[in-house]
Design a protein around this motif. Structure first.
Motif, short mmCIF file in Angstrom:
data_model
loop_
_atom_site.label_atom_id
_atom_site.label_comp_id
_atom_site.label_asym_id
_atom_site.label_seq_id
_atom_site.Cartn_x
_atom_site.Cartn_y
_atom_site.Cartn_z
N GLU A 35 0.86 -1.18 0.00
CA GLU A 35 0.00 0.00 0.00
C GLU A 35 0.89 1.23 0.00
N PRO A 36 0.67 2.15 -0.94
CA PRO A 36 1.52 3.35 -0.96
C PRO A 36 1.24 4.24 0.24
N LEU A 37 2.28 4.85 0.74
CA LEU A 37 2.15 5.80 1.84
C LEU A 37 1.58 7.12 1.31
N PHE A 38 1.95 7.47 0.08
CA PHE A 38 1.48 8.70 -0.55
C PHE A 38 0.66 8.34 -1.79
N THR A 39 -0.36 9.11 -2.06
CA THR A 39 -1.26 8.79 -3.17
C THR A 39 -0.88 9.45 -4.49
N SER A 40 0.04 10.40 -4.45
CA SER A 40 0.48 11.08 -5.67
C SER A 40 1.88 11.64 -5.46
N GLN A 43 1.65 14.84 -3.40
CA GLN A 43 1.56 14.62 -1.96
C GLN A 43 2.92 14.21 -1.40
N PHE A 44 3.64 13.34 -2.10
CA PHE A 44 4.98 12.91 -1.68
C PHE A 44 5.92 14.10 -1.53
N VAL A 45 5.94 14.97 -2.53
CA VAL A 45 6.84 16.12 -2.49
C VAL A 45 6.42 17.10 -1.42
N SER A 46 5.13 17.48 -1.40
CA SER A 46 4.69 18.53 -0.48
C SER A 46 4.62 18.11 0.99
N GLU A 47 4.36 16.83 1.24
CA GLU A 47 4.22 16.39 2.62
C GLU A 47 5.47 15.72 3.18
N TYR A 48 6.36 15.25 2.31
CA TYR A 48 7.54 14.55 2.81
C TYR A 48 8.84 15.15 2.31
N LEU A 77 10.89 13.31 -10.06
CA LEU A 77 10.27 13.19 -8.74
C LEU A 77 9.26 12.05 -8.70
N GLN A 78 8.61 11.78 -9.81
CA GLN A 78 7.72 10.61 -9.90
C GLN A 78 8.54 9.33 -9.68
N ALA A 79 9.67 9.23 -10.37
CA ALA A 79 10.53 8.04 -10.21
C ALA A 79 11.06 7.95 -8.78
N LEU A 80 11.41 9.08 -8.20
CA LEU A 80 11.90 9.12 -6.82
C LEU A 80 10.82 8.64 -5.86
N TRP A 81 9.60 9.10 -6.07
CA TRP A 81 8.48 8.69 -5.23
C TRP A 81 8.24 7.18 -5.34
N LEU A 82 8.22 6.66 -6.57
CA LEU A 82 7.98 5.22 -6.75
C LEU A 82 9.10 4.39 -6.13
N ALA A 83 10.34 4.86 -6.25
CA ALA A 83 11.47 4.15 -5.61
C ALA A 83 11.30 4.19 -4.09
N VAL A 167 4.23 7.87 -15.55
CA VAL A 167 4.73 9.23 -15.41
C VAL A 167 3.60 10.22 -15.14
N GLN A 168 2.40 9.91 -15.61
CA GLN A 168 1.30 10.82 -15.38
C GLN A 168 0.86 10.73 -13.94
N THR A 169 0.56 11.88 -13.36
CA THR A 169 0.13 11.92 -11.97
C THR A 169 -1.16 12.71 -11.88
#
Length: 182
Positions: A35-40, A43-48, A77-83, A167-169
């Motif tokens: 389960e992802p911690l962040f939904t987009s 959200q990953f960038v702004s909250e973490y 940043l999408q790739a960073l979030w998924l990693a 890549v699309q968010t």
């Protein structure tokens, strides 16, 4: 060692082995769920990310508050979030790998004042300057497509639509407004 001590030791060993097997099964189930911690990515960038990787933004250390309008930044940043989402299930070593092998190189590229995607943005004036795509030309009619000798993407590789979906968010805008959705 007497027989009673040996039986007690065997029972303790059996209990430890059962506990380890249960923990391993729980870990497998958690990894299977993932389960992802962040939904987009937003959200990953702004909250973490902006908190965990807090830096002073200067002319030599660039960041753009409108990072999501930079194609390269969004893709990186999408790739960073998924990693991050994948490696967080791998315990402390996964987090170390994420910081050292993913976050640090990615942020160095993004924040590079000379060649990063934010290099034309002015952090002191809060000015966003969009990046331009690399130049390309239409292939001349009658020339052979340079991809002809390569594998057929529709049969040999993942379809481009699958790649684009990664890549699309979700847009942080509602209906194309320039204000963030509440």
């Amino acid at each position: 060692m007497d027989a009673e001590s040996e039986r007690a030791l065997d029972a303790l060993f059996e209990d430890v082995m059962v506990e380890m097997a249960e923990q391993h099964q729980d870990q497998k189930q958690n990894r299977a769920k993932k389960e992802p911690l962040f939904t987009s990515v937003y959200q990953f960038v702004s909250e973490y990310l902006v908190h965990a990787y807090a830096r002073r933004v200067t002319q030599n250390n660039r960041w753009c508050a409108e990072w999501f309008k930079h194609t390269e930044a969004l893709a990186r940043l999408q790739a960073l979030w998924l990693a991050y989402e994948d490696l967080r299930y791998k315990g402390p070593l996964g987090q170390s790998v994420w910081w050292n092998q993913h976050l640090d190189p990615c942020m160095a590229e993004l924040m590079d004042p000379d060649k990063g995607p934010f290099s034309k943005c002015d952090p002191e004036k809060d000015r966003h300057t969009p990046d331009l795509p690399l130049p390309t030309k239409q292939i001349a009619e009658g020339l052979e497509d340079p991809t002809m000798d390569r594998p057929n993407p529709s049969t040999d590789l993942a379809p481009i639509t699958d790649v684009l979906e990664v890549v699309q968010t979700p847009s942080p805008y509602r209906d194309g407004d320039s204000e963030f959705a509440e």
